[in-house]
Design a protein around this motif. Structure first.
Motif, PDB file in Angstrom:
ATOM      1  N   UNK A  74       0.833  -1.206   0.000  1.00 21.74           N
ATOM      2  CA  UNK A  74       0.000   0.000   0.000  1.00 21.74           C
ATOM      3  C   UNK A  74       0.865   1.252   0.000  1.00 21.74           C
ATOM      4  N   UNK A  75       0.207   2.385  -0.163  1.00 19.67           N
ATOM      5  CA  UNK A  75       0.903   3.662  -0.095  1.00 19.67           C
ATOM      6  C   UNK A  75       1.420   3.872   1.324  1.00 19.67           C
ATOM      7  N   UNK A  76       2.449   4.688   1.564  1.00 17.67           N
ATOM      8  CA  UNK A  76       3.090   5.610   0.610  1.00 17.67           C
ATOM      9  C   UNK A  76       4.222   4.957  -0.174  1.00 17.67           C
ATOM     10  N   UNK A  77       4.995   5.817  -0.862  1.00 18.12           N
ATOM     11  CA  UNK A  77       6.189   5.426  -1.626  1.00 18.12           C
ATOM     12  C   UNK A  77       5.873   4.451  -2.749  1.00 18.12           C
ATOM     13  N   UNK A  78       4.977   4.803  -3.685  1.00 17.62           N
ATOM     14  CA  UNK A  78       4.657   3.885  -4.781  1.00 17.62           C
ATOM     15  C   UNK A  78       5.847   3.573  -5.679  1.00 17.62           C
ATOM     16  N   UNK A  79       6.841   4.482  -5.726  1.00 18.13           N
ATOM     17  CA  UNK A  79       8.008   4.243  -6.572  1.00 18.13           C
ATOM     18  C   UNK A  79       9.095   3.417  -5.884  1.00 18.13           C
ATOM     19  N   UNK A  80       8.826   2.972  -4.687  1.00 19.76           N
ATOM     20  CA  UNK A  80       9.786   2.130  -3.976  1.00 19.76           C
ATOM     21  C   UNK A  80       9.607   0.682  -4.420  1.00 19.76           C
ATOM     22  N   UNK A  81       9.991   0.429  -5.676  1.00 21.16           N
ATOM     23  CA  UNK A  81       9.877  -0.902  -6.276  1.00 21.16           C
ATOM     24  C   UNK A  81      11.180  -1.212  -7.005  1.00 21.16           C
ATOM     25  N   UNK A 209     -13.369  10.798   6.269  1.00 27.92           N
ATOM     26  CA  UNK A 209     -12.006  11.032   5.805  1.00 27.92           C
ATOM     27  C   UNK A 209     -11.144   9.774   5.853  1.00 27.92           C
ATOM     28  N   UNK A 210     -10.069   9.820   5.059  1.00 30.99           N
ATOM     29  CA  UNK A 210      -9.104   8.721   5.048  1.00 30.99           C
ATOM     30  C   UNK A 210      -8.335   8.683   6.369  1.00 30.99           C
ATOM     31  N   UNK A 211      -7.768   7.509   6.716  1.00 29.64           N
ATOM     32  CA  UNK A 211      -7.026   7.373   7.978  1.00 29.64           C
ATOM     33  C   UNK A 211      -5.602   7.910   7.860  1.00 29.64           C
ATOM     34  N   UNK A 212      -5.484   9.233   7.799  1.00 28.48           N
ATOM     35  CA  UNK A 212      -4.179   9.881   7.741  1.00 28.48           C
ATOM     36  C   UNK A 212      -4.057  10.823   8.938  1.00 28.48           C
ATOM     37  N   UNK A 246      -8.087  -2.497   4.929  1.00 27.93           N
ATOM     38  CA  UNK A 246      -7.221  -1.925   5.963  1.00 27.93           C
ATOM     39  C   UNK A 246      -6.467  -2.989   6.770  1.00 27.93           C
ATOM     40  N   UNK A 247      -6.998  -4.174   6.847  1.00 31.77           N
ATOM     41  CA  UNK A 247      -6.338  -5.216   7.639  1.00 31.77           C
ATOM     42  C   UNK A 247      -4.988  -5.625   7.037  1.00 31.77           C
ATOM     43  N   UNK A 248      -4.817  -5.405   5.732  1.00 32.50           N
ATOM     44  CA  UNK A 248      -3.566  -5.776   5.071  1.00 32.50           C
ATOM     45  C   UNK A 248      -2.548  -4.636   5.045  1.00 32.50           C
ATOM     46  N   UNK A 249      -2.884  -3.519   5.656  1.00 27.85           N
ATOM     47  CA  UNK A 249      -1.998  -2.347   5.651  1.00 27.85           C
ATOM     48  C   UNK A 249      -1.536  -2.086   7.082  1.00 27.85           C
ATOM     49  N   UNK A 250      -0.259  -2.405   7.358  1.00 24.42           N
ATOM     50  CA  UNK A 250       0.252  -2.290   8.729  1.00 24.42           C
ATOM     51  C   UNK A 250       0.186  -0.858   9.238  1.00 24.42           C
ATOM     52  N   UNK A 251       0.457   0.108   8.374  1.00 23.53           N
ATOM     53  CA  UNK A 251       0.409   1.505   8.796  1.00 23.53           C
ATOM     54  C   UNK A 251      -0.984   1.943   9.201  1.00 23.53           C
TER      55      UNK A 251
END
Length: 466
Positions: A74-81, A209-212, A246-251
């Protein structure tokens, strides 16, 4: 025409991850309805099909969506590939653009301008915050840059425009449009099945709102705490949507755990109701449930759809005076507080709840006059269809010598509490800067010493005037 569109944010058949994706869907279907072949390419995810279609409610028009790009999730850092994933992305986009008549980049996050240099291109930057969007702004190489508010225009002129003086000529401000035939008071019906409680007899506040961190969750908790403890608002329930998958996104899991710990510490656990993400077609019912909604975060919105959609459904919004919320709706037609003023927000909320206040006719009229979806879609379609190939903007270097004049940055505003900075989310008590900031013609080294100017500039309070 064959129109290719790009979104780094994943797309779904029925859900939208945010306002930007909602508008992308509308733009794609509008162009498809005009008879164009539209292909939208986006990041792949395990919880969305690799190939599906968006269709209009009447089924007459469709846009193909291809979720095939291996950006990091998941986001952030989509270019971290890995580099081979970047090569795959470039190949996939090159294959699609080889036969394209137009390229529309939603949010400016495809950072390889040489791939589309042969195609008339339009870029729309939908936020002023995320790193890839900002990089896309500095790498702008297209015919037109669509921005969705005057705040966004001034933001990019005060940053990218410092180095590309012709940028303003390629900017077109097209405000987001809202379908006011949908976002009206809608008796809650189908949405009730998605809520894990019976809202009858409860005082409902919507937190859409998103969880940010800076999207307002912590501010909403502070306001709810005051409403329960200081204003004795009974049966208060704050609705909070849980993020998709959301369960698959640790952040995101960590965020919710910290929220739940705060609620436990404040004794507010029963006052907050977490539920699954609401489909786009049920949002009018969702907003209509509320006595009010809250948009109190410091996230520097480029537009901030949820606040205005809520107003359209008759549910007043209390918003912080940040970024575009300072300008899109006049102060006398909205409920606004300084960011971080939880006491003022709670006073307003209590008054709205106890008075049964709904959106005023004057506010509805203003919103419907200024932010219509037909105007938005016609303007975006006109921009895309009439794009041509143009040379890149010319970079300009300018030394910041003693003759340069400065002005307050677009993201700063002088308030009674000090100078508020959208990207620091704080108030600076600086009388010298406040006095200079109100000068229409700016100021230079004759008005302040070099150390002061350098400090203000590095902290982002001032920008050079052209």
């Amino acid at each position: 025409m064959n129109i290719v569109m790009f979104s780094i944010t994943p797309l779904f058949p029925a859900h939208d991850m945010g306002g930007a994706q909602k508008h992308l869907r509308a733009i794609a279907l509008h162009l498809a309805g005009l008879g164009h072949a539209v292909t939208v390419v986006c990041t792949r995810r395990d919880d969305t099909p690799a190939d599906f279609a968006w269709t209009t409610p009447d089924g007459r028009s469709a846009a193909r969506v291809r979720a095939i790009l291996p950006y990091r999730q998941p986001f952030p850092a989509p270019y971290d590939v890995p580099a081979h994933d970047l090569a795959t992305i470039i190949q996939a986009m090159g294959d699609l653009l080889a036969a394209a008549d137009r390229f529309y980049m939603h949010d400016g996050e495809f950072l390889f301008p040489y791939v589309y240099a042969h195609v008339p291109t339009v870029v729309s930057l939908r936020d002023n915050v995320y790193p890839e969007t900002l990089q896309g702004g500095f790498q702008f190489r297209a015919h037109t840059l669509i921005l969705i508010s005057d705040y966004a225009r001034r933001f990019f002129l005060h940053t990218v425009g410092r180095f590309f003086p012709d940028l303003d000529a390629r900017i077109r401000v097209i405000h987001n449009g809202i379908d006011w035939t949908r976002f009206v008071y809608t008796p809650p019906d189908r949405v009730l099945a998605l809520l894990p409680f019976d809202p009858a007899g409860k005082t409902i506040i919507v937190h859409p709102h998103r969880p940010e961190e800076n999207k307002g969750m912590w501010e909403t908790i502070e306001v709810a705490r005051r409403l329960v403890n200081d204003y004795q608002i009974e049966h208060l329930r704050v609705l909070v949507p849980r993020w998709l998958n959301w369960r698959q996104d640790a952040g995101v899991r960590d965020f919710y755990e910290r929220v739940e710990a705060r609620l436990t510490a404040y004794g507010l656990t029963e006052n907050f109701v977490f539920h699954e993400w609401i489909p786009a077609d049920l949002l009018p019912e969702y907003f209509s449930l509320g006595a009010l909604s809250l948009s109190l975060g410091s996230f520097a919105e480029s537009f901030g759809n949820a606040a205005y959609e809520s107003y359209g459904c008759g549910t007043p919004t209390i918003m912080a005076r940040i970024s575009t919320h300072r300008e899109l709706l006049p102060d006398d037609l909205a409920y606004k507080v300084d960011w971080g003023d939880h006491d003022a927000a709670a006073r307003l909320a209590a008054a709205i709840i106890r008075g049964g206040i709904r959106t005023s006719p004057a506010t509805l009229t203003y919103l419907r006059d200024h932010y219509t979806v037909s105007r938005q879609l016609d303007a975006v379609a006109d921009t895309i269809l009439n794009a041509t190939l143009v040379p890149p903007l010319t970079y300009r270097y300018r030394a910041l010598d003693a003759t340069v004049r400065y002005t307050l940055a677009a993201w700063c505003v002088v308030t009674a509490r000090g100078i508020y900075h959208d990207y620091r989310a704080d108030y600076r008590d600086d009388l010298a800067l406040a006095a200079l900031a109100i000068r229409a013609d700016g100021f230079n080294a004759a008005d302040a010493d070099a150390v002061q100017i350098d400090g203000w500039l590095r902290a982002g309070y001032i920008v050079p005037l052209d």
